[in-house]
Design a protein around this motif. Structure first.
Motif, short mmCIF file in Angstrom:
data_model
loop_
_atom_site.label_atom_id
_atom_site.label_comp_id
_atom_site.label_asym_id
_atom_site.label_seq_id
_atom_site.Cartn_x
_atom_site.Cartn_y
_atom_site.Cartn_z
N ASP A 178 10.06 6.89 -0.10
CA ASP A 178 10.26 5.43 -0.10
C ASP A 178 8.95 4.68 0.17
N ASN A 179 8.02 5.32 0.87
CA ASN A 179 6.72 4.72 1.21
C ASN A 179 6.83 3.37 1.91
N ASP A 180 7.91 3.17 2.68
CA ASP A 180 8.07 1.90 3.38
C ASP A 180 7.92 2.02 4.89
N GLN A 181 7.56 3.22 5.36
CA GLN A 181 7.31 3.45 6.79
C GLN A 181 6.16 4.44 6.93
N ILE A 182 5.50 4.37 8.08
CA ILE A 182 4.37 5.26 8.34
C ILE A 182 4.29 5.57 9.82
N GLY A 230 0.82 -1.20 0.00
CA GLY A 230 0.00 0.00 0.00
C GLY A 230 0.86 1.25 0.00
N ILE A 231 0.19 2.40 -0.15
CA ILE A 231 0.90 3.68 -0.21
C ILE A 231 0.40 4.59 0.90
N PRO A 232 1.28 4.95 1.82
CA PRO A 232 0.89 5.84 2.92
C PRO A 232 0.61 7.27 2.43
N ASP A 233 -0.27 7.93 3.15
CA ASP A 233 -0.51 9.36 2.99
C ASP A 233 0.20 10.01 4.18
N SER A 242 -3.88 6.52 4.44
CA SER A 242 -3.53 5.70 3.28
C SER A 242 -4.06 6.32 1.99
N LEU A 243 -3.23 6.26 0.95
CA LEU A 243 -3.66 6.69 -0.37
C LEU A 243 -4.28 5.53 -1.15
N THR A 244 -4.12 4.32 -0.64
CA THR A 244 -4.70 3.12 -1.26
C THR A 244 -5.79 2.57 -0.34
#
Length: 115
Positions: free
Chosen positions: A95-99, A79-82, A106-108
C-alpha cells in the motif's frame, strides 16, 4: 511463517515474534517533510528517519529501533517508502501508505509524512 503461507493463511492472521533483527539503514540520502510540524529534513546515508527528525526537533516515538514493534509507524502522504521492517505485512507494505521511521528509507528523493 512459510507453513502458514503454504496453507494460504493471510499474513494478518499469523503471529510473529522477533527478538533481534539486523537493520540496514544504508542507502542514498533523501528529504523528508514532516507535514504536521512543517519541518523538512535531509536523511543522510546510514541515518534513520527517526534520528533525522529528532535532531530537527520533531517528536518521534521509538522503542525497538529495529522495525519489529510498530511504535514509530507513521502515515506516508507522498513518496514511496523502502520498507525494511518486519512489522508491516507484505500487503501493508504494498500500500505504501505507512512507514516505520526507525529503519525504513525512501525509494523516492522525497517523502511527505503525517507527523
Amino acid at each position: 511463517m512459510s507453513s502458514a503461507k503454504a496453507l494460504g493463511m493471510p499474513d494478518k492472521n499469523v503471529h510473529k515474534e522477533f527478538f533481534n533483527v539486523e537493520v540496514d539503514t544504508g542507502g542514498n540520502s533523501f528529504e523528508v517533510f514532516a507535514e504536521q510540524s512543517g519541518i523538512t529534513v535531509k536523511v543522510s546515508e546510514n541515518e534513520s528517519i527517526s534520528t533525522a527528525l529528532k535532531a530537527a526537533g520533531v517528536k518521534v516515538q521509538v522503542s525497538c529501533e529495529q522495525g519489529t514493534c510498530g511504535t514509530c509507524l507513521c502515515d506516508v502522504t507522498e513518496g514511496i517508502p523502502d520498507h525494511r521492517d518486519v512489522y508491516l505485512t507484505d500487503e501493508e507494505k504494498e500500500d505504501n501508505d505507512q512507514i516505520t521511521l526507525c529503519c525504513s528509507r525512501s525509494l523516492t528523493p522525497r517523502l511527505v509524512l503525517d507527523i
